[in-house]
Write a protein that holds these residues in place. Structure first.
Motif, mmCIF file in Angstrom:
data_model
loop_
_atom_site.group_PDB
_atom_site.id
_atom_site.type_symbol
_atom_site.label_atom_id
_atom_site.label_comp_id
_atom_site.label_asym_id
_atom_site.label_seq_id
_atom_site.Cartn_x
_atom_site.Cartn_y
_atom_site.Cartn_z
ATOM 1 N N PHE A 34 3.835 37.692 34.599
ATOM 2 C CA PHE A 34 4.999 36.012 35.110
ATOM 3 C C PHE A 34 5.412 36.441 36.314
ATOM 4 O O PHE A 34 5.653 37.589 37.148
ATOM 5 N N ALA A 35 5.642 35.546 36.995
ATOM 6 C CA ALA A 35 6.541 35.315 38.436
ATOM 7 C C ALA A 35 7.298 35.522 38.439
ATOM 8 O O ALA A 35 8.294 35.956 39.440
ATOM 9 N N GLU A 36 8.202 35.831 36.986
ATOM 10 C CA GLU A 36 9.231 35.218 36.990
ATOM 11 C C GLU A 36 10.325 36.004 35.957
ATOM 12 O O GLU A 36 9.087 35.387 35.063
ATOM 13 N N ALA A 37 10.986 36.072 35.164
ATOM 14 C CA ALA A 37 11.917 36.131 34.025
ATOM 15 C C ALA A 37 13.516 35.844 33.825
ATOM 16 O O ALA A 37 13.986 36.674 34.760
ATOM 17 N N VAL A 38 13.565 35.170 33.168
ATOM 18 C CA VAL A 38 15.321 34.816 32.738
ATOM 19 C C VAL A 38 15.573 34.996 31.587
ATOM 20 O O VAL A 38 14.390 34.707 30.087
ATOM 21 N N LEU A 39 16.215 35.575 31.099
ATOM 22 C CA LEU A 39 17.543 36.166 29.648
ATOM 23 C C LEU A 39 18.404 33.838 29.705
ATOM 24 O O LEU A 39 19.604 34.418 30.566
ATOM 25 N N LEU A 40 18.279 33.465 28.822
ATOM 26 C CA LEU A 40 19.285 32.613 28.452
ATOM 27 C C LEU A 40 19.832 33.404 27.667
ATOM 28 O O LEU A 40 19.457 33.231 26.257
ATOM 29 N N THR A 41 21.438 32.945 27.971
ATOM 30 C CA THR A 41 21.942 33.695 26.504
ATOM 31 C C THR A 41 23.889 33.107 26.658
ATOM 32 O O THR A 41 23.833 32.396 27.756
ATOM 33 N N GLN A 42 24.548 32.909 25.651
ATOM 34 C CA GLN A 42 25.562 32.117 25.815
ATOM 35 C C GLN A 42 27.335 33.727 26.108
ATOM 36 O O GLN A 42 26.647 34.719 25.400
ATOM 37 N N ALA A 43 27.526 33.825 27.039
ATOM 38 C CA ALA A 43 28.862 34.643 27.013
ATOM 39 C C ALA A 43 28.921 36.146 26.824
ATOM 40 O O ALA A 43 28.347 36.942 26.499
ATOM 41 N N PRO A 44 27.115 35.873 28.181
ATOM 42 C CA PRO A 44 27.005 37.458 27.713
ATOM 43 C C PRO A 44 27.650 38.633 28.102
ATOM 44 O O PRO A 44 28.792 38.719 29.181
ATOM 45 N N SER A 45 27.950 39.698 27.612
ATOM 46 C CA SER A 45 28.561 40.756 27.963
ATOM 47 C C SER A 45 27.928 41.800 28.765
ATOM 48 O O SER A 45 27.135 41.738 29.510
ATOM 49 N N MET A 61 2.782 20.842 44.012
ATOM 50 C CA MET A 61 2.164 22.037 43.295
ATOM 51 C C MET A 61 2.268 22.726 41.734
ATOM 52 O O MET A 61 3.932 22.680 41.563
ATOM 53 N N THR A 62 2.295 23.443 41.166
ATOM 54 C CA THR A 62 2.500 23.964 39.794
ATOM 55 C C THR A 62 3.349 25.058 40.180
ATOM 56 O O THR A 62 2.589 25.853 40.809
ATOM 57 N N LYS A 63 4.020 25.155 39.609
ATOM 58 C CA LYS A 63 5.166 26.312 39.662
ATOM 59 C C LYS A 63 4.517 27.257 38.928
ATOM 60 O O LYS A 63 3.734 27.893 37.906
ATOM 61 N N ALA A 64 4.621 28.642 39.485
ATOM 62 C CA ALA A 64 4.024 29.595 38.700
ATOM 63 C C ALA A 64 4.686 30.244 37.720
ATOM 64 O O ALA A 64 6.237 29.668 37.476
ATOM 65 N N PRO A 65 3.869 30.537 36.468
ATOM 66 C CA PRO A 65 4.360 30.787 35.574
ATOM 67 C C PRO A 65 5.889 31.442 34.596
ATOM 68 O O PRO A 65 5.948 32.880 35.558
ATOM 69 N N ARG A 66 7.288 31.404 34.443
ATOM 70 C CA ARG A 66 8.359 31.786 33.664
ATOM 71 C C ARG A 66 7.969 32.759 32.459
ATOM 72 O O ARG A 66 7.851 32.066 31.557
ATOM 73 N N LEU A 67 8.587 33.782 32.037
ATOM 74 C CA LEU A 67 9.177 33.975 31.126
ATOM 75 C C LEU A 67 10.420 33.781 30.949
ATOM 76 O O LEU A 67 11.572 34.343 31.953
ATOM 77 N N VAL A 68 10.956 32.771 30.042
ATOM 78 C CA VAL A 68 12.433 32.755 29.220
ATOM 79 C C VAL A 68 12.659 33.048 28.240
ATOM 80 O O VAL A 68 12.023 32.791 26.869
ATOM 81 N N VAL A 69 13.379 34.364 28.205
ATOM 82 C CA VAL A 69 14.470 35.103 27.175
ATOM 83 C C VAL A 69 15.326 33.671 26.456
ATOM 84 O O VAL A 69 16.444 34.421 26.933
ATOM 85 N N ARG A 70 15.354 33.420 25.336
ATOM 86 C CA ARG A 70 16.422 32.814 24.676
ATOM 87 C C ARG A 70 17.122 33.751 23.602
ATOM 88 O O ARG A 70 16.292 33.365 22.541
ATOM 89 N N ALA A 71 18.142 34.184 23.524
ATOM 90 C CA ALA A 71 18.348 35.247 22.547
ATOM 91 C C ALA A 71 20.060 35.675 22.890
ATOM 92 O O ALA A 71 20.682 35.389 23.771
ATOM 93 N N ASP A 72 20.415 35.948 21.997
ATOM 94 C CA ASP A 72 22.241 35.956 22.399
ATOM 95 C C ASP A 72 22.914 37.333 21.711
ATOM 96 O O ASP A 72 21.948 38.128 20.391
#
Length: 344
Positions: A36-47, A1-12
């Motif tokens: 989107f079914a889900e949204a996540v932020l990918l980041t380094q050392a989040p404050s 089954m194809t997983k629902a689309p996610r929004l993935v944000v990559r910012a620091d």
């Protein structure tokens, strides 16, 4: 089954680069997130501030190891799914990094300021007022959302867009906002210069959790007993919009907060301290949309005081022009819908 689309944000974000990339990319996520079914932020050392901003926009946070773009790109398959739509906002995401994103099967959106390197993005967003498609070296299939109509601003600012309004004959109240960290100490310099101007009776100062010179600012303000100085900490978007509307003018860098000020019809005195801010500062000054003091890093003492006074006089005597007649958030939504449903 194809997983629902996610929004993935990559910012620091960091004390050195500020919160601007995260704030505007999360503003975009806030706008298109319902697709989107889900949204996540990918980041380094989040404050703590980054966690708070992501939570307010409805995104989870995934912390990445502190490493360079090349090493990070090699690990992207562990973080991405083929159905994802990935938003990159920053200056380390070169063509090789973008190719690595697309190799996972994900679709790619590039939030860009500079148009200075090749891109393989499916969609490019650049709110620069003078940018053109011809400025890019892109794929034939790349789509573009260019110009001030695509400024990535948070909901309280989009909801209160208005044309420039006349300011008082004498501008006596000024808001100062140089971001959450201000590593160059511009807040302290601007506050001292404003308090030394007889016409300025009331000053508001916005500072964030990463700001480390709060004690020095209060000591400076205490030396001007006849002035009304208020400090505002970790201000959410709705409160910042109210503050910008509550002061006759604002001193801000040529970054997202300048766009927020202009969208509300506010009188802005601006300038730049980073290369990517310089074109916007020059443009709004040339088109009588705001007053630019130029390179903020070189201004201090009498020179800064004179530049601020010139900015106040500009707003007291000049009919300002609108930065943008109307935002086009609906087209951004349409573009993301296209990315979700169509083959690459």
């Amino acid at each position: 089954m194809t997983k629902a689309p996610r929004l993935v944000v990559r910012a620091d974000a960091s004390p050195q680069i500020g919160l601007g990339h995260v704030v505007r990319s999360l503003a975009l996520a806030e706008l298109v997130g319902p697709l989107f079914a889900e949204a996540v932020l990918l980041t380094q050392a989040p404050s703590a501030a980054v966690h708070q901003l992501a939570a307010a926009a409805g995104l989870g946070v995934v912390e990445l190891p502190a490493q360079g773009p090349q090493a990070e790109a090699a690990q992207l398959p562990a973080h991405l799914r083929p159905a994802d739509v990935v938003v990159l906002d920053g200056y380390g995401f070169d063509e090789a990094y973008q190719v690595a994103v697309r190799a996972t099967g994900a679709r790619l959106v590039l939030v860009d300021d500079l148009a200075d390197s090749p891109t393989v993005a499916d969609l490019v967003i650049n709110h620069g007022p003078a940018v053109r498609v011809a400025d890019y070296r892109a794929l034939p299939t790349t789509r573009f959302c260019l110009g001030p109509a695509f400024s990535l601003l948070r909901a309280p600012f989009r909801a209160q867009q208005r044309l420039p309004e006349a300011v008082p004959a004498i501008v006596s109240s000024v808001l100062v906002c140089f971001g959450g960290a201000d590593p160059l100490g511009l807040t302290h310099r601007a506050l001292g210069a404003l308090l030394a101007l007889p016409q300025v009776a009331r000053v508001g100062v916005v500072i964030g959790s990463a700001f480390t010179a709060g004690t020095e600012l209060r000591a400076l303000a205490a030396g001007f007993a006849g002035k009304d100085v208020a400090f505002y900490h970790d201000v959410p978007a709705a409160e910042l919009a109210a503050l910008l509307l509550g002061y006759a003018a604002a001193v801000v860098p040529a970054s997202t907060v300048l766009l927020e000020t202009l969208l509300l019809g506010g009188a802005a005195i601006t300038g730049y301290y980073a290369d990517n801010q310089r074109p916007l500062a020059a443009y709004v000054h040339a088109h009588q949309q705001a007053f630019s003091m130029g390179n903020l890093g070189t201004l201090d003492g009498d020179a800064l005081r004179d530049a601020l006074l010139a900015g106040l006089q500009f707003h007291q005597t000049t009919r300002r022009q609108p930065y943008v007649e109307r935002l086009r958030p609906e087209q951004l939504v349409d573009e993301f819908q296209r990315l979700i449903r169509g083959p690459r």
